[in-house]
Design a protein around this motif. Structure first.
Motif, PDB file in Angstrom:
ATOM      1  N   GLY A 227     -21.303 -30.385  10.756  1.00 15.44           N
ATOM      2  CA  GLY A 227     -21.644 -30.303   9.337  1.00 15.44           C
ATOM      3  C   GLY A 227     -22.152 -28.928   8.942  1.00 15.44           C
ATOM      4  N   MET A 228     -22.822 -28.870   7.784  1.00 11.27           N
ATOM      5  CA  MET A 228     -23.323 -27.620   7.236  1.00 11.27           C
ATOM      6  C   MET A 228     -24.807 -27.454   7.563  1.00 11.27           C
ATOM      7  SD  MET A 228     -20.479 -26.784   5.796  1.00 11.27           S
ATOM      8  CE  MET A 228     -20.786 -25.444   4.648  1.00 11.27           C
ATOM      9  N   HIS A 229     -25.231 -26.189   7.636  1.00 16.25           N
ATOM     10  CA  HIS A 229     -26.651 -25.901   7.854  1.00 16.25           C
ATOM     11  C   HIS A 229     -26.972 -24.542   7.249  1.00 16.25           C
ATOM     12  CE1 HIS A 229     -24.472 -24.257  11.366  1.00 16.25           C
ATOM     13  NE2 HIS A 229     -25.344 -23.250  11.281  1.00 16.25           N
ATOM     14  N   ARG A 230     -28.236 -24.359   6.914  1.00 18.25           N
ATOM     15  CA  ARG A 230     -28.678 -23.089   6.354  1.00 18.25           C
ATOM     16  C   ARG A 230     -29.357 -22.258   7.441  1.00 18.25           C
ATOM     17  NH1 ARG A 230     -32.213 -23.103   1.151  1.00 18.25           N
ATOM     18  NH2 ARG A 230     -33.684 -23.990   2.646  1.00 18.25           N
ATOM     19  N   VAL A 231     -29.024 -20.976   7.460  1.00 18.53           N
ATOM     20  CA  VAL A 231     -29.687 -20.016   8.351  1.00 18.53           C
ATOM     21  C   VAL A 231     -30.571 -19.118   7.493  1.00 18.53           C
ATOM     22  CG1 VAL A 231     -29.338 -18.011   9.855  1.00 18.53           C
ATOM     23  CG2 VAL A 231     -27.921 -20.069  10.140  1.00 18.53           C
ATOM     24  N   ALA A 232     -31.854 -19.089   7.831  1.00 20.66           N
ATOM     25  CA  ALA A 232     -32.804 -18.234   7.126  1.00 20.66           C
ATOM     26  C   ALA A 232     -32.735 -16.817   7.685  1.00 20.66           C
ATOM     27  CB  ALA A 232     -34.223 -18.785   7.284  1.00 20.66           C
ATOM     28  N   TYR A 233     -32.955 -15.842   6.814  1.00 21.85           N
ATOM     29  CA  TYR A 233     -33.085 -14.474   7.313  1.00 21.85           C
ATOM     30  C   TYR A 233     -34.144 -13.726   6.520  1.00 21.85           C
ATOM     31  CZ  TYR A 233     -29.709 -13.253   3.540  1.00 21.85           C
ATOM     32  OH  TYR A 233     -29.058 -13.100   2.337  1.00 21.85           O
ATOM     33  N   TRP A 234     -34.878 -12.905   7.253  1.00 23.04           N
ATOM     34  CA  TRP A 234     -35.961 -12.091   6.713  1.00 23.04           C
ATOM     35  C   TRP A 234     -35.419 -10.681   6.517  1.00 23.04           C
ATOM     36  CZ3 TRP A 234     -40.211 -14.995   5.679  1.00 23.04           C
ATOM     37  CH2 TRP A 234     -40.302 -16.227   6.351  1.00 23.04           C
ATOM     38  N   GLU A 235     -35.641 -10.142   5.322  1.00 21.42           N
ATOM     39  CA  GLU A 235     -34.996  -8.881   4.960  1.00 21.42           C
ATOM     40  C   GLU A 235     -36.029  -7.849   4.523  1.00 21.42           C
ATOM     41  OE1 GLU A 235     -31.130  -7.613   2.289  1.00 21.42           O
ATOM     42  OE2 GLU A 235     -32.419  -9.229   1.571  1.00 21.42           O
ATOM     43  N   TRP A 236     -35.864  -6.646   5.058  1.00 24.16           N
ATOM     44  CA  TRP A 236     -36.748  -5.527   4.762  1.00 24.16           C
ATOM     45  C   TRP A 236     -35.924  -4.376   4.198  1.00 24.16           C
ATOM     46  CZ3 TRP A 236     -41.962  -5.942   6.731  1.00 24.16           C
ATOM     47  CH2 TRP A 236     -42.175  -7.029   7.585  1.00 24.16           C
ATOM     48  N   GLY A 237     -36.545  -3.556   3.355  1.00 20.77           N
ATOM     49  CA  GLY A 237     -35.876  -2.362   2.857  1.00 20.77           C
ATOM     50  C   GLY A 237     -35.048  -2.625   1.618  1.00 20.77           C
ATOM     51  N   ASP A 238     -34.277  -1.626   1.231  1.00 19.40           N
ATOM     52  CA  ASP A 238     -33.469  -1.655   0.014  1.00 19.40           C
ATOM     53  C   ASP A 238     -32.308  -2.637   0.176  1.00 19.40           C
ATOM     54  OD1 ASP A 238     -31.892  -1.177  -2.197  1.00 19.40           O
ATOM     55  OD2 ASP A 238     -31.550   0.952  -1.772  1.00 19.40           O
ATOM     56  N   PRO A 239     -32.232  -3.702  -0.640  1.00 20.44           N
ATOM     57  CA  PRO A 239     -31.132  -4.661  -0.494  1.00 20.44           C
ATOM     58  C   PRO A 239     -29.776  -4.074  -0.844  1.00 20.44           C
ATOM     59  CG  PRO A 239     -32.424  -5.150  -2.459  1.00 20.44           C
ATOM     60  CD  PRO A 239     -33.179  -4.098  -1.705  1.00 20.44           C
ATOM     61  N   GLY A 240     -29.771  -2.915  -1.496  1.00 12.35           N
ATOM     62  CA  GLY A 240     -28.508  -2.258  -1.809  1.00 12.35           C
ATOM     63  C   GLY A 240     -28.040  -1.292  -0.742  1.00 12.35           C
ATOM     64  N   ASN A 241     -28.845  -1.094   0.303  1.00 15.21           N
ATOM     65  CA  ASN A 241     -28.491  -0.174   1.381  1.00 15.21           C
ATOM     66  C   ASN A 241     -27.370  -0.793   2.213  1.00 15.21           C
ATOM     67  OD1 ASN A 241     -28.384   1.670   3.465  1.00 15.21           O
ATOM     68  ND2 ASN A 241     -30.584   1.655   3.880  1.00 15.21           N
ATOM     69  N   ASP A 242     -26.244  -0.095   2.334  1.00 16.49           N
ATOM     70  CA  ASP A 242     -25.133  -0.651   3.114  1.00 16.49           C
ATOM     71  C   ASP A 242     -25.189  -0.252   4.584  1.00 16.49           C
ATOM     72  OD1 ASP A 242     -24.329   1.996   3.035  1.00 16.49           O
ATOM     73  OD2 ASP A 242     -22.540   1.656   1.825  1.00 16.49           O
TER      74      ASP A 242
ATOM     75  N   ARG B 152     -40.664  -2.702   9.891  1.00 14.74           N
ATOM     76  CA  ARG B 152     -41.490  -1.842   9.043  1.00 14.74           C
ATOM     77  C   ARG B 152     -41.206  -0.372   9.331  1.00 14.74           C
ATOM     78  NH1 ARG B 152     -45.654  -5.765  10.426  1.00 14.74           N
ATOM     79  NH2 ARG B 152     -46.064  -7.115   8.625  1.00 14.74           N
ATOM     80  N   ARG B 153     -41.005  -0.059  10.604  1.00 10.20           N
ATOM     81  CA  ARG B 153     -40.781   1.332  10.999  1.00 10.20           C
ATOM     82  C   ARG B 153     -39.449   1.855  10.465  1.00 10.20           C
ATOM     83  NH1 ARG B 153     -42.586   4.095  15.599  1.00 10.20           N
ATOM     84  NH2 ARG B 153     -44.359   2.659  15.471  1.00 10.20           N
ATOM     85  N   LEU B 154     -38.422   0.999  10.417  1.00  9.72           N
ATOM     86  CA  LEU B 154     -37.076   1.469  10.116  1.00  9.72           C
ATOM     87  C   LEU B 154     -36.557   1.058   8.743  1.00  9.72           C
ATOM     88  CD1 LEU B 154     -35.391   0.885  13.610  1.00  9.72           C
ATOM     89  CD2 LEU B 154     -36.260   3.021  12.635  1.00  9.72           C
ATOM     90  N   SER B 155     -37.376   0.359   7.957  1.00  5.98           N
ATOM     91  CA  SER B 155     -36.880  -0.157   6.667  1.00  5.98           C
ATOM     92  C   SER B 155     -36.631   0.938   5.637  1.00  5.98           C
ATOM     93  CB  SER B 155     -37.861  -1.188   6.101  1.00  5.98           C
ATOM     94  OG  SER B 155     -39.141  -0.617   5.899  1.00  5.98           O
ATOM     95  N   GLY B 156     -37.138   2.140   5.874  1.00  7.60           N
ATOM     96  CA  GLY B 156     -36.805   3.242   4.984  1.00  7.60           C
ATOM     97  C   GLY B 156     -35.415   3.791   5.214  1.00  7.60           C
ATOM     98  N   GLU B 157     -34.842   3.512   6.387  1.00  7.27           N
ATOM     99  CA  GLU B 157     -33.512   4.008   6.739  1.00  7.27           C
ATOM    100  C   GLU B 157     -32.447   2.923   6.667  1.00  7.27           C
ATOM    101  OE1 GLU B 157     -33.751   6.156  10.549  1.00  7.27           O
ATOM    102  OE2 GLU B 157     -35.928   5.968  10.324  1.00  7.27           O
ATOM    103  N   TYR B 158     -32.849   1.695   6.877  1.00  7.72           N
ATOM    104  CA  TYR B 158     -31.916   0.578   6.957  1.00  7.72           C
ATOM    105  C   TYR B 158     -32.309  -0.543   5.990  1.00  7.72           C
ATOM    106  CZ  TYR B 158     -30.407   2.198  11.667  1.00  7.72           C
ATOM    107  OH  TYR B 158     -29.923   2.901  12.733  1.00  7.72           O
ATOM    108  N   ARG B 159     -31.332  -1.353   5.685  1.00  5.81           N
ATOM    109  CA  ARG B 159     -31.599  -2.719   5.243  1.00  5.81           C
ATOM    110  C   ARG B 159     -31.737  -3.529   6.536  1.00  5.81           C
ATOM    111  NH1 ARG B 159     -27.151  -6.411   1.944  1.00  5.81           N
ATOM    112  NH2 ARG B 159     -28.510  -8.219   1.478  1.00  5.81           N
ATOM    113  N   VAL B 160     -32.955  -3.871   6.888  1.00  5.40           N
ATOM    114  CA  VAL B 160     -33.215  -4.551   8.165  1.00  5.40           C
ATOM    115  C   VAL B 160     -33.190  -6.054   7.919  1.00  5.40           C
ATOM    116  CG1 VAL B 160     -34.733  -4.753  10.150  1.00  5.40           C
ATOM    117  CG2 VAL B 160     -34.666  -2.600   8.869  1.00  5.40           C
ATOM    118  N   VAL B 161     -32.343  -6.754   8.656  1.00  8.27           N
ATOM    119  CA  VAL B 161     -32.159  -8.198   8.470  1.00  8.27           C
ATOM    120  C   VAL B 161     -32.447  -8.895   9.792  1.00  8.27           C
ATOM    121  CG1 VAL B 161     -30.513 -10.013   7.882  1.00  8.27           C
ATOM    122  CG2 VAL B 161     -30.464  -7.827   6.647  1.00  8.27           C
TER     123      VAL B 161
END
Length: 310
Positions: free
Chosen positions: A16-31, A52-61
């Motif tokens: 069946g279907m299930h939801r996967v949670a994810y925690w996101e840091w940084g700019d959501p528009g960062n590709d 926290r250390r890398l969220s200025g460079e990445y969208r960390v997921v």
């Protein structure tokens, strides 16, 4: 930013279907995406310090793999396996649409990344070969992991360590206080190496939930089901498939090994370096399975590797 955003993606299993949670840091528009995937009984919040250390460079997921943390539990626990987790991560990556994808995987999260990166590389090669044979123009590259960190894991997993892990995965302890839960974690996770009292509390904060007046584990105890189904033949076949995936990875690989690890032996780590020319290894002294990436001595080699050009 001191706290992450929480979001969900809907995935499918044969049950069946299930939801996967994810925690996101940084700019959501960062590709430029850094996907951090945790170990067997942990959560995406394990990577708070690194994020926290890398969220200025990445969208960390940082996802909670299905059956853990804020994610749903599977209706059939027999599907708590790497192929299911890989499928879920492919769905998540399709949601994120990264231009550049880097991966940090601790233990189980490294196995997921190994299979996904290797499968993606093989898929591209097969597609290109078909297009060349057909005389058609080459399509876009599709899913590709551009850099990958394998934190204390490899294609060959020491059986004694797996047996040790399997002993506590299905145990449904409940504790009268959070302090008791922290003490339990310090005991079963002593191989994480030296941590401050506050770091141990941080490691426990997202893996125990308060239910009434008791503290219980955050995950589905059904995670133990696939362990009970393993036999020697299945383990040997699984190892060969993992080596096949690992050798197919065509991106730079950093193998981080706890020097005292009982899961990733020194011999296996050395063999990994031999069998993939893109791999290098760094060892963390005073740590077993697995480095938690909570202090500078562990974070800096990872950050430096991810930042390398090309």
């Amino acid at each position: 930013m001191h706290n992450p955003r929480l979001d969900f993606v809907t995935c499918a299993s044969p049950a069946g279907m299930h939801r996967v949670a994810y925690w996101e840091w940084g700019d959501p528009g960062n590709d430029k995406v850094l996907l951090c995937v945790h170990g067997l009984t942990r959560t995406g919040r394990d990577f708070d310090t690194l994020a926290r250390r890398l969220s200025g460079e990445y969208r960390v997921v940082c996802p909670d793999v299905v059956g853990r943390g804020a994610s749903d539990w599977l209706l059939n626990p027999a599907f708590y396996t790497v192929p299911q987790y890989v499928g879920d991560m492919v769905t998540l990556i399709a949601r994120l649409q990264p231009k550049t994808l880097h991966w940090v995987g601790t233990s189980m999260g490294g196995l997921i990344g190994m299979v996904l990166a290797g499968s993606a590389a093989l898929s591209v090669r097969m597609r290109v070969a078909r297009q060349i044979h057909a005389g058609s123009g080459l399509a876009g590259p599709g899913l590709h992991v551009d850099r990958i960190v394998l934190n204390d894991v490899g294609p060959r997993l020491a059986t004694d360590a797996l047996a040790r892990i399997g002993q506590y995965v299905g145990e449904g302890q409940a504790f009268d206080s959070f302090d008791e839960a922290v003490a339990y974690l310090r005991q079963v996770s002593a191989a994480f190496g030296p941590h401050t009292d506050e770091q141990w509390r941080e490691l426990a904060r997202h893996v125990f939930l308060q239910r009434g007046d008791r503290w219980v584990k955050h995950y589905d105890l059904g995670l133990a089901t696939p362990f009970a189904a393993h036999d020697d033949a299945a383990m040997a076949a699984g190892e060969q498939l993992l080596w096949h995936s690992y050798e197919a990875i065509d991106s730079p690989i950093l193998i981080m090994r706890g020097r005292d690890s009982d899961l990733l032996t020194a011999d296996t780590a050395a063999e990994m370096v031999r069998r993939n020319p893109r791999a290098r290894m760094v060892e963390v002294p005073g740590v077993g399975h697995a480095p938690t990436l909570m202090d500078d001595a562990q974070i800096e080699p990872v950050a430096a590797f991810l930042r390398e050009p090309g």
